[in-house]
Design an enzyme around this catalytic site. Structure first.
Site, PDB file in Angstrom:
ATOM      1  N   TYR A   1       0.830  -1.206   0.000  1.00 48.95           N
ATOM      2  CA  TYR A   1       0.000   0.000   0.000  1.00 48.95           C
ATOM      3  C   TYR A   1       0.868   1.260   0.000  1.00 48.95           C
ATOM      4  O   TYR A   1       1.917   1.300   0.623  1.00 48.95           O
ATOM      5  CB  TYR A   1      -0.906   0.063   1.226  1.00 48.95           C
ATOM      6  CG  TYR A   1      -1.995  -0.972   1.328  1.00 48.95           C
ATOM      7  CD1 TYR A   1      -2.296  -1.844   0.285  1.00 48.95           C
ATOM      8  CD2 TYR A   1      -2.737  -1.089   2.484  1.00 48.95           C
ATOM      9  CE1 TYR A   1      -3.305  -2.786   0.408  1.00 48.95           C
ATOM     10  CE2 TYR A   1      -3.755  -2.029   2.616  1.00 48.95           C
ATOM     11  CZ  TYR A   1      -4.027  -2.870   1.572  1.00 48.95           C
ATOM     12  OH  TYR A   1      -5.026  -3.794   1.694  1.00 48.95           O
ATOM     13  N   GLY A   2       0.364   2.288  -0.665  1.00 50.08           N
ATOM     14  CA  GLY A   2       1.063   3.572  -0.683  1.00 50.08           C
ATOM     15  C   GLY A   2       2.336   3.529  -1.500  1.00 50.08           C
ATOM     16  O   GLY A   2       3.376   4.005  -1.049  1.00 50.08           O
TER      17      GLY A   2
END
Length: 117
Positions: free
Chosen positions: A54-55
């Site tokens: 994520y990210g």
């Protein structure tokens, strides 16, 4: 007041509502993440779910770690691994070696000594 549920038969108490952290460190930055996390904590939400991917490969864990600080002890933290964390596809999978490597990397990014799940 946020309702809590026991995770499993004798596990920890986690909030009925959890925060999915897939937008942290990517779509929203540090200050926006901080606002979301602190509001969730104020509302009694203690379950946060992230992943190493994520990210943009780690950003979610990094900003979550920076945001929590001493409040880390107040949450139940889940993270995941397995998807490629590099362009070559070497940093991925579920081999014993990679699991330990992924956990160490997540602990560093999250700035914590433990992951709950």
């Amino acid at each position: 007041m946020m309702q809590l549920r026991t995770l499993g038969k004798n596990g920890p108490q986690v909030s009925l509502v959890g925060i999915g952290c897939n937008k942290f460190g990517g779509r929203i930055g540090l200050e926006e993440t901080r606002a979301v996390v602190h509001k969730a904590l104020d509302l009694g939400i203690n379950f946060f779910d992230t992943a190493d991917i994520y990210g943009n490969r780690g950003g979610s864990e990094i900003v979550l770690g920076k945001t929590l600080g001493p409040r880390r002890k107040d949450i139940f933290l889940a993270t995941k691994f397995g998807l490629p964390m590099d362009d070559t596809g070497q940093l991925r999978g579920a081999s014993r070696r990679y699991i330990f490597s992924a956990i160490d990397a997540s602990l560093d990014r999250l700035n914590t000594d433990w992951i709950d799940l």
